[in-house]
Enzyme design. Sequence first.
Site, PDB file in Angstrom:
ATOM      1  N   TYR A  78       0.849  -1.194   0.000  1.00 57.18           N
ATOM      2  CA  TYR A  78       0.000   0.000   0.000  1.00 57.18           C
ATOM      3  C   TYR A  78       0.883   1.241   0.000  1.00 57.18           C
ATOM      4  O   TYR A  78       1.888   1.300   0.708  1.00 57.18           O
ATOM      5  CB  TYR A  78      -0.886  -0.001   1.251  1.00 57.18           C
ATOM      6  CG  TYR A  78      -1.671   1.286   1.425  1.00 57.18           C
ATOM      7  CD1 TYR A  78      -2.977   1.375   0.952  1.00 57.18           C
ATOM      8  CD2 TYR A  78      -1.103   2.403   2.046  1.00 57.18           C
ATOM      9  CE1 TYR A  78      -3.701   2.550   1.095  1.00 57.18           C
ATOM     10  CE2 TYR A  78      -1.820   3.583   2.174  1.00 57.18           C
ATOM     11  CZ  TYR A  78      -3.113   3.647   1.701  1.00 57.18           C
ATOM     12  OH  TYR A  78      -3.821   4.817   1.833  1.00 57.18           O
TER      13      TYR A  78
ATOM     14  N   GLU B  89      -3.769   7.470  -3.846  1.00 60.27           N
ATOM     15  CA  GLU B  89      -3.675   6.201  -3.121  1.00 60.27           C
ATOM     16  C   GLU B  89      -3.462   5.065  -4.110  1.00 60.27           C
ATOM     17  O   GLU B  89      -4.240   4.891  -5.049  1.00 60.27           O
ATOM     18  CB  GLU B  89      -4.957   5.971  -2.330  1.00 60.27           C
ATOM     19  CG  GLU B  89      -4.901   4.759  -1.431  1.00 60.27           C
ATOM     20  CD  GLU B  89      -6.188   4.564  -0.649  1.00 60.27           C
ATOM     21  OE1 GLU B  89      -7.249   4.364  -1.262  1.00 60.27           O
ATOM     22  OE2 GLU B  89      -6.133   4.609   0.597  1.00 60.27           O
TER      23      GLU B  89
END
Length: 397
Positions: free
Chosen positions: A117, A205
Site C-alpha cells: 500500500y 492512493e
Amino acid sequence: MNIHEYQGKELLKRYGVTVLDGYVARTPEEAEAAAKKLPGPVVVVKSQIHAGGRGAGRFTDDPNGKGGVRVVKPEAAKEAAAAMIGHTLVTKQTGPEGKVVNQVYVEAGCDIKRELYLSLLVDRETSRITVMASTEGGMEIEEVAENHPEKILKVAVDPASGLYPWAARKLAFGLGLEGKQVGVFTKFVSAMYDAFVNLDMAIVEINPLVVTGAGDVVALDAKVSFDDNALFRHKDIEALRDDSEMDPKELDAVKNDLNYVALDGEIGCMVNGAGLAMATMDIIKLYGSSPANFLDVGGTANAERVTEAFRIITSDVNVKAILVNIFGGIAKCDMIANGIVEASKALTLKVPLVVRLEGTNVDLGKKILAESGLAIIPADNLADAAQKVVDAVKKAA
Ligand code: ADP
Ligand code: MG
C-alpha cells in the site's frame, strides 16, 4: 475533485510512475479490441467508478456473480465488459444504491508477487505532504489503521527540500524490499511526489502497489483526488471531471461557484463563509435537528447566487425547513434580502424559511423581508434562528 483510475494512471505515467498498459472501453466491442492489443495470457477488465472496493463489489442485477474487477482470457473480455457496462455496481464505498458503470479499463494482467500500500496526502496536523506505506496492500487502510497501526509507515516531507531519497529508502526497507527493488521503489515514490506537487493533488492512493514476479514495482490501482481550489490552474485536469459521478446538486453548485455538500439531515442551510456554515451546522445539531447540506454562497453573494442557492436547496426532497444565516460584510444585507424575496417568489417555497441577517445594512434588509408579504420567519441571532428552524420542522412533522 475525483477522477477515474484510468485517468489517474495516465497522469501518473507522465511523471514516470510505472503502470501497466491498458485502454478505456465504453462498449463491449471496444473492450474486445483493447484486449487484443494487450500481451496476455490474461487481461483484467476493471469497472470505472469513483469508488473503491470494486473487486469485492457486486452488481445489483447479479448479486452472487463476479465482482467489478475480473481477470479473464483476452477472448472473454467482451463478455466481462458487457456484464459491467450499464450495470450498477455496489461496493463498500458506493453505499447501497451503488453506481452505474459507464466504462471499463482493460489492463494487462499482472504477475503479482506482493501487494503493498502507498499513498500521499496532505496531513493537516503537520501541514506537510505525508507518504504512507504499508505491507498490508489490498486491504482498506482504515482497517489497517484500526487493527494494526504499527503496520503503517509514515514520512512527512519538508516542502523546502522535497522528498529525500533516504526517506524513500527508509520506507522501502520498512516494506521489506530488497536489492534492486529498493532503488526502483525510491524512484517510484519520487515520481509520485512530483506528480502530487505539480498537479496539486489532495490525495493519491495506490492500493495495491505490487511487486511483480520480475521484481518491478507497479501501481495496480490509482485513486487520485485534486484540491478543488487549485483546479483553476489545471484546466486539463478540470476537464477530466465526470459529471455522471457527482450528486446533481453538487454539480449544479460547482457550476455556479457555490460551495455545496449534500448531507443527510432535514434543514437546508444557506450561509456565507465556511466558518459560519460550520457554526450553523453545529447549532442546528445542538438544538436537536441536523443539516441537510452545507451551502456557502461565499463572501460575494448577490441576488443571482442566492436564487441559485435556493434552487439547489429546494430541489432536495429531504429539506423540511430552510435556515438562511448571512453575515453581511462585503455582501450587504439589503441585497441579500432582495435576493431572498426574488428567489422565494420565483420558486414558491413549500417549506418554512427562517432568516437571520446581521451586518452591513441589516435594518434595511430586515425591512425588505418584513414588507415582502412572504411568510419568512425572522430571527435575531444564531441561537434564536436555530430554535425557530427546529421548531418549524417539528411543527411541520
Ligand atoms: P478495488 O480497490 O476497487 O477493488 P483494484 O484495482 O485494487 O480495485 O483491484 C482489485 C484487485 O484486483 C487488486 O487488489 C488485484 O489483486 C487485482 N488486480 C487489479 N488489477 C490487476 C491487474 N492488472 N492484474 C492482475 N490483478 C489485478
Ligand atoms: Mg484497490
